[in-house]
Design a protein around this motif. Structure first.
Motif, PDB file in Angstrom:
ATOM      1  N   ALA A   1      48.251  46.027  58.065  1.00 34.14           N
ATOM      2  CA  ALA A   1      46.804  45.978  58.302  1.00 34.14           C
ATOM      3  C   ALA A   1      46.365  44.571  58.699  1.00 34.14           C
ATOM      4  CB  ALA A   1      46.052  46.444  57.058  1.00 34.14           C
ATOM      5  N   VAL A   2      46.871  43.560  58.021  1.00 33.63           N
ATOM      6  CA  VAL A   2      46.528  42.175  58.369  1.00 33.63           C
ATOM      7  C   VAL A   2      47.076  41.826  59.754  1.00 33.63           C
ATOM      8  CG1 VAL A   2      46.902  39.757  57.749  1.00 33.63           C
ATOM      9  CG2 VAL A   2      46.339  41.414  55.978  1.00 33.63           C
ATOM     10  N   ALA A   3      48.302  42.254  60.043  1.00 34.49           N
ATOM     11  CA  ALA A   3      48.894  41.983  61.356  1.00 34.49           C
ATOM     12  C   ALA A   3      48.116  42.702  62.458  1.00 34.49           C
ATOM     13  CB  ALA A   3      50.361  42.411  61.365  1.00 34.49           C
ATOM     14  N   LEU A   4      47.631  43.904  62.183  1.00 32.56           N
ATOM     15  CA  LEU A   4      46.776  44.595  63.153  1.00 32.56           C
ATOM     16  C   LEU A   4      45.491  43.815  63.398  1.00 32.56           C
ATOM     17  CD1 LEU A   4      47.051  48.370  62.224  1.00 32.56           C
ATOM     18  CD2 LEU A   4      47.401  47.388  64.483  1.00 32.56           C
ATOM     19  N   GLY A   5      44.931  43.252  62.332  1.00 29.90           N
ATOM     20  CA  GLY A   5      43.731  42.431  62.476  1.00 29.90           C
ATOM     21  C   GLY A   5      43.970  41.232  63.366  1.00 29.90           C
ATOM     22  N   VAL A   6      45.113  40.579  63.182  1.00 29.57           N
ATOM     23  CA  VAL A   6      45.451  39.423  64.028  1.00 29.57           C
ATOM     24  C   VAL A   6      45.650  39.871  65.472  1.00 29.57           C
ATOM     25  CG1 VAL A   6      47.216  37.654  64.453  1.00 29.57           C
ATOM     26  CG2 VAL A   6      46.416  38.084  62.124  1.00 29.57           C
ATOM     27  N   ALA A   7      46.307  41.008  65.671  1.00 31.04           N
ATOM     28  CA  ALA A   7      46.556  41.503  67.028  1.00 31.04           C
ATOM     29  C   ALA A   7      45.237  41.866  67.720  1.00 31.04           C
ATOM     30  CB  ALA A   7      47.492  42.712  66.988  1.00 31.04           C
ATOM     31  N   VAL A   8      44.344  42.542  67.003  1.00 31.08           N
ATOM     32  CA  VAL A   8      43.047  42.916  67.596  1.00 31.08           C
ATOM     33  C   VAL A   8      42.227  41.669  67.899  1.00 31.08           C
ATOM     34  CG1 VAL A   8      40.839  44.036  67.065  1.00 31.08           C
ATOM     35  CG2 VAL A   8      42.978  45.231  66.619  1.00 31.08           C
ATOM     36  N   TRP A   9      42.302  40.668  67.026  1.00 27.09           N
ATOM     37  CA  TRP A   9      41.547  39.433  67.234  1.00 27.09           C
ATOM     38  C   TRP A   9      42.083  38.634  68.425  1.00 27.09           C
ATOM     39  CZ3 TRP A   9      43.321  34.294  66.285  1.00 27.09           C
ATOM     40  CH2 TRP A   9      42.325  33.320  66.378  1.00 27.09           C
ATOM     41  N   SER A  10      43.407  38.653  68.629  1.00 31.36           N
ATOM     42  CA  SER A  10      44.001  37.739  69.612  1.00 31.36           C
ATOM     43  C   SER A  10      44.355  38.379  70.953  1.00 31.36           C
ATOM     44  CB  SER A  10      45.258  37.091  69.023  1.00 31.36           C
ATOM     45  OG  SER A  10      46.231  38.071  68.755  1.00 31.36           O
ATOM     46  N   VAL A  11      44.451  39.693  71.027  1.00 30.19           N
ATOM     47  CA  VAL A  11      44.886  40.332  72.272  1.00 30.19           C
ATOM     48  C   VAL A  11      43.691  40.996  72.956  1.00 30.19           C
ATOM     49  CG1 VAL A  11      46.356  42.137  73.267  1.00 30.19           C
ATOM     50  CG2 VAL A  11      47.209  40.740  71.372  1.00 30.19           C
ATOM     51  N   PRO A  12      43.373  40.558  74.171  1.00 34.57           N
ATOM     52  CA  PRO A  12      42.320  41.254  74.906  1.00 34.57           C
ATOM     53  C   PRO A  12      42.820  42.654  75.273  1.00 34.57           C
ATOM     54  CG  PRO A  12      43.247  39.468  76.224  1.00 34.57           C
ATOM     55  CD  PRO A  12      43.927  39.442  74.901  1.00 34.57           C
ATOM     56  N   GLY A  13      41.967  43.633  75.108  1.00 34.32           N
ATOM     57  CA  GLY A  13      42.379  45.007  75.396  1.00 34.32           C
ATOM     58  C   GLY A  13      42.633  45.814  74.136  1.00 34.32           C
ATOM     59  N   LEU A  14      42.647  45.159  72.985  1.00 33.57           N
ATOM     60  CA  LEU A  14      42.748  45.857  71.706  1.00 33.57           C
ATOM     61  C   LEU A  14      41.417  45.708  70.987  1.00 33.57           C
ATOM     62  CD1 LEU A  14      46.225  44.842  70.205  1.00 33.57           C
ATOM     63  CD2 LEU A  14      45.652  46.885  71.480  1.00 33.57           C
ATOM     64  N   SER A  15      40.956  46.793  70.413  1.00 32.26           N
ATOM     65  CA  SER A  15      39.736  46.737  69.604  1.00 32.26           C
ATOM     66  C   SER A  15      39.832  47.785  68.507  1.00 32.26           C
ATOM     67  CB  SER A  15      38.493  46.984  70.466  1.00 32.26           C
ATOM     68  OG  SER A  15      38.534  48.266  71.049  1.00 32.26           O
ATOM     69  N   MET A  16      38.959  47.654  67.514  1.00 28.76           N
ATOM     70  CA  MET A  16      38.966  48.560  66.373  1.00 28.76           C
ATOM     71  C   MET A  16      37.581  49.150  66.208  1.00 28.76           C
ATOM     72  SD  MET A  16      41.079  49.716  64.038  1.00 28.76           S
ATOM     73  CE  MET A  16      42.397  48.546  63.913  1.00 28.76           C
TER      74      MET A  16
END
Length: 166
Positions: free
Chosen positions: A38-53
């Motif tokens: 869950a924390v790694a998903l948060g980092v990925a959503v925060w840092s990768v354009p094209g990912l959102s939650m």
């Protein structure tokens, strides 16, 4: 004869206690791995354009100032569990079937497979009405790379807690 029965009963009790402690350790590992994901998903959503939650609710219940709301945090946790299930069931099947391709590409195909896993989680999220949104395969592959590296780094710190005890 009574001594033999007493010794047998004690041994059976030790075995059942051992299996219960092993089972609770597995549940603890599952919870920690889900939190790490869950924390790694948060980092990925925060840092990768094209990912959102997309959170499951529009309410904004603050836990702590500066941290995501309760709804957003629970959404990350739910998506982490969905990702774990998808990765375990579908990902392992793909890895077994595509094993020769893994050998030919020296494992680089794993980035594509993990990106596809994020796209499958996106599809499950669409069915649920909330969760991870992935804009394309390139965002999925980059997100999978960030997710893997972040999970590995966080896992280094929690490795003593996740070890199996014998």
């Amino acid at each position: 004869m009574n001594i033999h029965r007493l010794a047998t009963t004690d041994t059976q009790a030790d075995v059942s206690e051992s299996s219960q402690s092993r089972h609770s350790g597995g549940v603890l590992r599952l919870v920690f791995r889900s939190l790490i994901t869950a924390v790694a998903l948060g980092v990925a959503v925060w840092s990768v354009p094209g990912l959102s939650m997309t959170p499951y609710s529009d309410a904004d219940t603050e836990i702590l100032i500066g941290f995501p709301s309760l709804e957003v945090s629970l959404t990350y946790l739910i998506v982490a569990v969905v990702f774990g299930v998808v990765n375990t069931v579908i990902g392992n099947t793909i890895r077994v079937v595509a094993f020769p391709i893994y050998i030919l590409t020296l494992g680089l195909i794993a980035l594509l497979v993990n990106g596809l896993m994020l796209l499958i989680v996106h599809q499950v999220s669409t069915w649920l009405g909330f969760g991870l949104n992935v804009d394309g395969l390139s965002a999925g592959v980059l997100g999978a790379l960030v997710l893997s590296v972040t999970s590995w780094i966080i896992g280094l710190f929690f490795r003593p807690l996740l070890r199996r005890r014998r």
